[in-house]
Design a protein around this motif. Sequence first.
Motif, mmCIF file in Angstrom:
data_model
loop_
_atom_site.group_PDB
_atom_site.id
_atom_site.type_symbol
_atom_site.label_atom_id
_atom_site.label_comp_id
_atom_site.label_asym_id
_atom_site.label_seq_id
_atom_site.Cartn_x
_atom_site.Cartn_y
_atom_site.Cartn_z
ATOM 1 N N SER A 64 0.675 -1.207 -0.195
ATOM 2 C CA SER A 64 0.079 0.189 -0.030
ATOM 3 C C SER A 64 0.818 1.237 0.025
ATOM 4 O O SER A 64 0.251 2.320 -0.479
ATOM 5 N N THR A 65 2.300 1.015 0.521
ATOM 6 C CA THR A 65 2.897 2.319 0.553
ATOM 7 C C THR A 65 3.899 2.588 -0.658
ATOM 8 O O THR A 65 4.660 3.241 -0.737
ATOM 9 N N ALA A 66 3.640 1.570 -1.645
ATOM 10 C CA ALA A 66 4.486 1.772 -3.069
ATOM 11 C C ALA A 66 4.121 3.076 -3.532
ATOM 12 O O ALA A 66 3.028 3.559 -3.763
ATOM 13 N N ILE A 67 5.120 3.282 -4.720
ATOM 14 C CA ILE A 67 4.745 4.556 -5.371
ATOM 15 C C ILE A 67 3.632 4.296 -6.224
ATOM 16 O O ILE A 67 2.746 5.383 -6.415
ATOM 17 N N SER A 68 3.506 3.179 -6.920
ATOM 18 C CA SER A 68 2.411 2.949 -7.801
ATOM 19 C C SER A 68 1.819 1.656 -7.391
ATOM 20 O O SER A 68 1.601 0.528 -8.171
ATOM 21 N N ALA A 69 1.046 1.570 -6.181
ATOM 22 C CA ALA A 69 0.443 0.402 -5.517
ATOM 23 C C ALA A 69 -0.702 0.266 -6.413
ATOM 24 O O ALA A 69 -1.494 0.893 -6.854
ATOM 25 N N ASP A 70 -1.060 -1.171 -6.519
ATOM 26 C CA ASP A 70 -1.958 -1.428 -7.524
ATOM 27 C C ASP A 70 -3.203 -1.966 -6.544
ATOM 28 O O ASP A 70 -4.203 -2.465 -7.319
#
Length: 338
Positions: free
Chosen positions: A128-134
């Motif tokens: 959820s904290t990723a730059i481009s969370a899917d």
Amino acid sequence: MPQTAPHHLPHVLVLATGGTIAGKADQRSAIGYDAGGVGGKQLIDGVPGIEQLADITVEQVANIGSQNMNDAVWFALAHRIQHAFETHEADAVVVTHGTDTMEETAFFLQNVIKSKLPVVLTGAMRPSTAISADGPANMYEAVKVATSEQAQGRGVMVVLNDTIHAARWVSKTSTTDLQTFVSVNAGPIGYVDPASVRFLAPAPQASGPVFDLTRLHDNLPRVEIIYGHSNMDARQIDNAVRDGAKGIVLAGIGDGNASTEALAGLDRAVAKGVAVVRASRVGTGLVNRNVEVSDDQHGYVASYDLNPQKARILLQLLLATGVTSATQIQAAFGNGLY
């Protein structure tokens, strides 16, 4: 001027179990993360526009990485879903789940939930904290599929990356790609985007055996998967029998084959009352009866379309309900047509 009747949104019960979709980044590597760091309510709150699709209730059943998925969580999910449907509490259920064992949970639920109402599993390949969370897009589309009238009667589905899969066919095929889920041998059953849900065929008339939850006593018998390889002996097979396995699934080479020594070990297992199912470590294709191995002679069962991990679950369910003969087990496995 006549008043317009209020529009009632469908009620969707979201059952959160953790996984990458609820993960938080970790500094151990550029793509490192810890699964299950965010609660289900936070996931929903982070999806713009989802409140326009359904009246959503969120419950946290577990908060684990799916490598730790277990019978206790499976049965908790199954009982909660069945109760929600029987009491008309929900029109559909969405389960958030880690991707590593999502196909196994989906297949288990497919075999124990008795309802035409939709159950959709979703997750994410990026935390959820990723730059481009899917995760947010997958969550939105899972709810969109779950509330579609076309989803009725399709059993348990997996929805990620704009694609709808049936529980029986879907498998995770890549360690990190967003398009990791593929319905091998069959193809997806539909596609979804924020504007539409498109199923490729009518809902099937039947979707395989459904087991009575009340007969399972919330636990499953021990069934081991033995991986086939070159220079294979029978030690793992003999050890599994010695350790109390009630069934063995061979993740065999090619069409579910194994060395002469390993087959002899499987014969010893059958002689001791252990059920043996031949599956394959190969990613596609069906394991057919009596091709390279004479199943009739050895008393084995062919898995047909089921991969080893799903064959294990079906065998566990059968053994738990007293189905032990190779003939009966083979009949329950079908012939790969549903």
